[in-house]
Enzyme design. Structure first.
Site, PDB file in Angstrom:
ATOM      1  N   GLU A 230      70.275  38.452   7.601  1.00 17.35           N
ATOM      2  CA  GLU A 230      71.715  38.228   7.599  1.00 17.35           C
ATOM      3  C   GLU A 230      72.037  36.925   6.889  1.00 17.35           C
ATOM      4  OE1 GLU A 230      75.611  37.964  10.540  1.00 17.35           O
ATOM      5  OE2 GLU A 230      73.626  38.005  11.430  1.00 17.35           O
TER       6      GLU A 230
ATOM      7  N   GLY B  69      70.334  29.660  14.927  1.00 15.03           N
ATOM      8  CA  GLY B  69      69.797  29.642  16.282  1.00 15.03           C
ATOM      9  C   GLY B  69      68.934  30.851  16.574  1.00 15.03           C
TER      10      GLY B  69
ATOM     11  N   GLU C 172      70.024  38.781  15.803  1.00 16.83           N
ATOM     12  CA  GLU C 172      70.096  39.897  16.744  1.00 16.83           C
ATOM     13  C   GLU C 172      69.512  41.201  16.221  1.00 16.83           C
ATOM     14  OE1 GLU C 172      74.138  40.029  14.470  1.00 16.83           O
ATOM     15  OE2 GLU C 172      72.755  38.512  15.223  1.00 16.83           O
ATOM     16  N   ASN C 173      68.559  41.166  15.305  1.00 13.91           N
ATOM     17  CA  ASN C 173      67.973  42.395  14.756  1.00 13.91           C
ATOM     18  C   ASN C 173      67.684  43.417  15.854  1.00 13.91           C
ATOM     19  OD1 ASN C 173      67.535  40.780  12.245  1.00 13.91           O
ATOM     20  ND2 ASN C 173      65.986  39.819  13.531  1.00 13.91           N
TER      21      ASN C 173
ATOM     22  N   HIS D 199      73.549  35.799  24.111  1.00 14.92           N
ATOM     23  CA  HIS D 199      74.372  36.098  22.932  1.00 14.92           C
ATOM     24  C   HIS D 199      73.693  37.142  22.047  1.00 14.92           C
ATOM     25  CE1 HIS D 199      77.226  35.059  19.644  1.00 14.92           C
ATOM     26  NE2 HIS D 199      76.207  35.420  18.881  1.00 14.92           N
ATOM     27  N   GLU D 200      72.423  36.917  21.727  1.00 17.63           N
ATOM     28  CA  GLU D 200      71.751  37.847  20.825  1.00 17.63           C
ATOM     29  C   GLU D 200      71.534  39.204  21.490  1.00 17.63           C
ATOM     30  OE1 GLU D 200      71.768  36.866  17.887  1.00 17.63           O
ATOM     31  OE2 GLU D 200      72.098  34.753  18.322  1.00 17.63           O
TER      32      GLU D 200
ATOM     33  N   HIS E  88      74.661  41.284  21.338  1.00 20.11           N
ATOM     34  CA  HIS E  88      74.891  41.866  20.014  1.00 20.11           C
ATOM     35  C   HIS E  88      74.364  43.298  19.928  1.00 20.11           C
ATOM     36  CE1 HIS E  88      76.833  39.152  17.287  1.00 20.11           C
ATOM     37  NE2 HIS E  88      75.958  38.174  17.434  1.00 20.11           N
TER      38      HIS E  88
ATOM     39  N   GLU F   8      80.857  38.346  15.770  1.00 21.03           N
ATOM     40  CA  GLU F   8      80.473  37.022  16.265  1.00 21.03           C
ATOM     41  C   GLU F   8      81.483  36.454  17.262  1.00 21.03           C
ATOM     42  OE1 GLU F   8      77.670  36.018  16.076  1.00 21.03           O
ATOM     43  OE2 GLU F   8      76.777  36.961  14.315  1.00 21.03           O
TER      44      GLU F   8
END
Length: 862
Positions: free
Chosen positions: A125, A264, A267-268, A300-301, A304, A323
């Site tokens: 990304e 940081g 999120e793959n 957070h990830e 996603h 986001e």
């Protein structure tokens, strides 16, 4: 090496969006991994959606083979240039096969496939996949992926990719593994890891009873610092089920930690790749803030998985759709884990310190920009934090139940597809058909921070209270005039004793609007924008009103905010006096407010710790027409020293009371006690009690207390400072994340020699310009040091520009982000203006400059 340009490339415009001419149904990738010459074979099963030639994005790819439906293409059938691969004629359905060669070992940009530590990692990304193979590298091209990797079995025993593992084995001293992701995804979510890692394993049982294998993969020796990350992951998975009904959808969930990473985490799908800073945590090496950051970023990830992966964004202009929404979700998660009021305060503090400043300068842009030159430059607090505030306004306007219905609509209607902010709006509007909320879309398209003024009128005859609100938003680049925003205004009416008469959320959507409250028996004091119900600046509150709200407001956020605004007004008044040559005198009301805050500490230690922090020098600067960093620094330090001396006994008592907490306890109450203890330590040291910091440093109870003490010692030149810094370095020089703290403490220090130390540290053997964490720890931290970065000599600006130019050659993403510190140059006095502008011009004068750095520097000067 980074891409370079001698002239600006053409910007990309939202208005020019067109759906892709070709779709990719299935992707088959084969990686033969070697550091210097990795070969990537790609088979793309595609079909035509509209007329046109086939163009695939590609950068720095050596094309070895190309076949269309099994037939090798001649040179006259295609064209390769620095932008990619164009094939002149293709059928409506076809399979394209390419074989390319890339060099991961020389990829210093850390975008695409690169090497770090013990192996290979990816970051795709936003546009890294085009550095791996030729592909229509855009978010709205979603396909299913099947991946096969081979690598040296001894050097790279672990082979990971998205989805579920199909098979693995060893042949001729080389490992191989095959992975398949059953869910369609855009290329920016592709991930690959091939390295010598070890796993910390666990499992999670979903709400439907499925067992999910969890793995956190780290370098050998780091296994003992993954426990908190694993518990955070399981907590986040359960919270997302309980709060949004969203269940994980694969058999495995892996996290791989890497030391060299531009952001940081990423999120793959099924294989999150993390900066080690947001995975590794133990009491010996991580502060309480680090523990909370690990929990926040892990959550957070993971969140996603639905808001970003299953539902992605149609194009990069919609970036905040994933986001901003996911930041809102992680904010709510963290508020549920700790103090909701303190979490809200921390989020708003960040928003004001970064996003509000961007909105007021040349780098201002809307939550959904109209154009960009380099998309990497738009991973900003406007996209993330302001985007989250827009989502929060949806919920405040709609109510929690309706917002949840809207989220259900959004996921259901857009699952496995690429959406827009209009799709999100449609889902929310469908949940409240009785209300017309279309005007909220202006928050996506207009930049700037609205300024709100108000008037109050009480009519004793009919017992009514009228509140008049006015909104105005200053011009921003490319947007001279603004239309009114729609915003929720949560209002509380308080009596003279602070008792709450009512609370109501108003819908404010005009330039000027009157709101009348009936059956009000006495003149109230209005508490406006409670819990920061909209991202605005509220103007015109008197010192007396702020003192009342700081003491008696029933809304904790507004109580904190009133104290902050009171302190800002008092300190800025003192700054003006300092500029006029008068001796500093502490505002009596401010001292009383701090004393009252200390008295309330036993009721809420976490809130008290936040409330004791005076407005930062950068926030004070934001409220000055012409910034005077020297005067701001002198006054704020004098205020801290005066308060520390005047309230010494109370701070001392608070310090020892909070010191009783178990150093190994990382519960919310224990973290709150340490935060309050170290807030007291800061005031005591400001008043001269440096031995207290020395004693705490030598106790070494945990990293939170050690670093808090080192921070105080770093401000005071002398033997103790040098001894403490040397001892810390000797103990932690082989632990990179802790050594980052050593660099950062010195970069943020208030000592007279900070600038000279930072310049010397750029030559230190442990400083590595190739590692983004180390660059951020030293140069990024120094650029936020208001007094030292803005040294009147201009040496701070020169140091930053030197680093930008060096970094631009290897990692332009990191280089470009540093330029933001020079963006507000027009707000300073002419001498500093000239010095800052000179450095921006020097950056732009570089013969070959990356698009990233060119865009940021040219916008700063525009």
């Amino acid at each position: 090496m980074a891409d370079a340009v001698t002239a600006p490339r053409q910007p990309v415009h939202l208005a020019d969006y067109r759906a892709p001419a070709f779709a990719v149904d299935q992707v088959e990738l084969e990686f033969d991994l070697h550091p210097q010459a990795t070969q990537v074979r790609a088979r793309l099963h595609m079909h035509r959606r509209s007329a046109g030639q086939l163009h695939l994005d590609g950068r720095k790819l050596k094309l070895l083979e190309i076949r269309l439906d099994g037939e090798e293409l001649g040179d006259n059938s295609y064209h390769v240039d620095e932008a990619g691969l164009t094939i002149y004629e293709v059928p409506d359905r076809f399979t394209l096969e390419t074989l390319v060669e890339i060099c991961p070992a020389e990829n210093t940009e850390l975008s695409g496939l690169y090497m770090s530590g013990s192996g290979f990692f990816t970051q795709c990304e936003p546009e890294g996949f085009r550095k791996i193979t030729f592909f229509p590298d855009r978010p709205d091209v979603m396909a299913r992926y099947r991946v096969r990797m081979t690598a040296d079995a001894q050097k790279y025993p672990v082979l990971l990719s998205n989805g579920n593992k199909l098979a693995e084995g060893t042949e001729n001293a080389r490992n191989w593994a095959e992975w398949e992701d059953p869910h369609p995804k855009p290329s920016y979510l592709f991930a690959l890891v091939a390295a010598d890692l070890v796993a910390v394993r666990d499992e999670f049982v979903t709400m439907s009873g499925r067992r999910v294998e969890l793995g956190i993969w780290v370098e050998r020796g780091d296994e003992t610092r993954c426990g908190h990350a694993m518990e955070s992951l399981k907590t986040a998975m359960r919270w997302d089920e309980d709060t949004f009904g969203l269940e994980y959808d694969l058999d495995v969930f892996n996290i791989a930690a890497v030391a060299d990473f531009n952001a940081g985490a990423m999120e793959n799908k099924g294989l999150n790749i993390f900066n080690t800073a947001y995975v590794l945590a133990s009491p010996e090496t991580a502060t309480d803030t680090d523990f909370q950051n690990v929990e926040r970023v892990i959550a957070h990830e993971y969140f996603h998985n639905w808001t970003g992966d299953r539902v992605t964004c149609r194009d990069w202009f919609q970036l905040s759709l994933k986001e901003g929404l996911t930041v809102f979700r992680d904010q709510e998660f963290m508020a549920d884990q700790f103090s909701a009021a303190v979490k809200r305060i921390a989020d708003v503090r960040l928003l004001r310190a970064t996003q509000f400043r961007d909105d007021a300068g040349p780098l201002a842009h809307p939550v959904r920009p109209a154009s960009y030159l380099e998309i990497n430059n738009f991973y900003t607090t406007t996209i993330y934090e302001k985007g989250a505030e827009v989502v929060r306004m949806y919920r405040t306007l709609m109510g929690r139940e309706a917002f949840r219905r809207g989220m259900d609509n959004y996921i259901r209607d857009n699952d496995n597809s690429a959406a827009t902010v209009e799709d999100f709006f449609a889902a929310m509007q469908a949940a409240v058909p009785e209300h017309n909320i279309w005007q909220i879309l202006r928050w996506y398209d207009q930049a700037g921070t609205p300024e709100i003024t108000f008037e109050e009128t009480y009519n004793p005859t009919n017992r009514s209270f009228m509140l008049t609100l006015r909104q105005h938003t200053n011009p921003t680049p490319g947007q001279e005039s603004k239309l009114p925003f729609l915003m929720p205004v949560t209002v509380g009416l308080l009596d003279e004793n602070g008792n709450e008469m009512l609370e109501e959320t108003l819908v404010f959507h005009q330039a000027e609007q009157n709101f009348v409250f009936s059956h009000i028996d006495k003149p109230p004091v209005a508490s406006l924008f409670r819990n920061f119900s909209a991202p605005v600046k509220l103007k015109g509150q008197s010192r007396e009103r702020l003192a009342f709200l700081a003491a008696k407001d029933t809304d904790l956020f507004n109580r904190w905010d009133a104290l902050q605004q009171y302190a800002s007004a008092a300190l800025l008044e003192a700054v003006a006096a300092h500029q006029a040559g008068r001796i500093f005198q502490l505002d009596a009301g401010l001292q009383d407010a701090i004393a009252a805050t200390l008295r309330q500490a036993p009721r809420d230690q976490a809130f008290t710790a936040e409330a004791l922090i005076l407005p930062s020098e950068s926030l004070l600067a934001d409220d000055m027409a012409v910034v005077d960093p020297d005067a701001i620094h002198a006054v704020r330090e004098a205020a801290r020293a005066t308060l520390g001396a005047a309230l010494r006994d109370r701070f001392n008592s608070m310090y020892w009371e909070c010191a009783k907490v178990n150093p190994a306890d990382h519960s919310g109450p224990a973290m709150a006690a340490r935060a309050l203890k170290n807030a007291a330590l800061a005031y005591l040291c400001a008043a001269g009690d440096v031995p207290r910091a020395w004693e705490q440093f030598n106790q070494g109870a945990n990293m939170t207390d050690t670093l808090a003490a080192l921070t105080q010692l770093a401000d005071k030149p002398g033997e103790k400072r040098e001894a403490a810094l040397a001892a810390f370095y000797d103990e932690w020089k082989d632990t990179p994340l802790v050594l980052d703290k050593w660099f950062s403490v010195q970069a943020r220090a208030n000592a007279p020699d900070t600038l000279a130390r930072v310049r010397a540290l750029t030559q230190h053997e442990a400083f590595d310009l190739r590692n983004p964490n180390r660059v951020r720890a030293l140069i990024g931290a120094f650029s936020t040091n208001q007094a030292k970065f803005h040294d009147a000599s201009g040496d701070g600006y020169r140091l930053l520009a030197d680093m930008v130019l060096r970094l631009d050659e290897t990692n332009p993403q990191v280089a470009a982000r540093l330029i933001a510190a020079l963006g507000p140059w027009r707000r300073f006095a002419p001498a500093r203006q000239a010095l800052m502008r000179t450095e921006l011009e020097r950056i732009l004068a570089r013969g070959k400059l990356s698009p990233n750095t060119y865009e940021m520097a040219s916008k700063a000067l525009a």
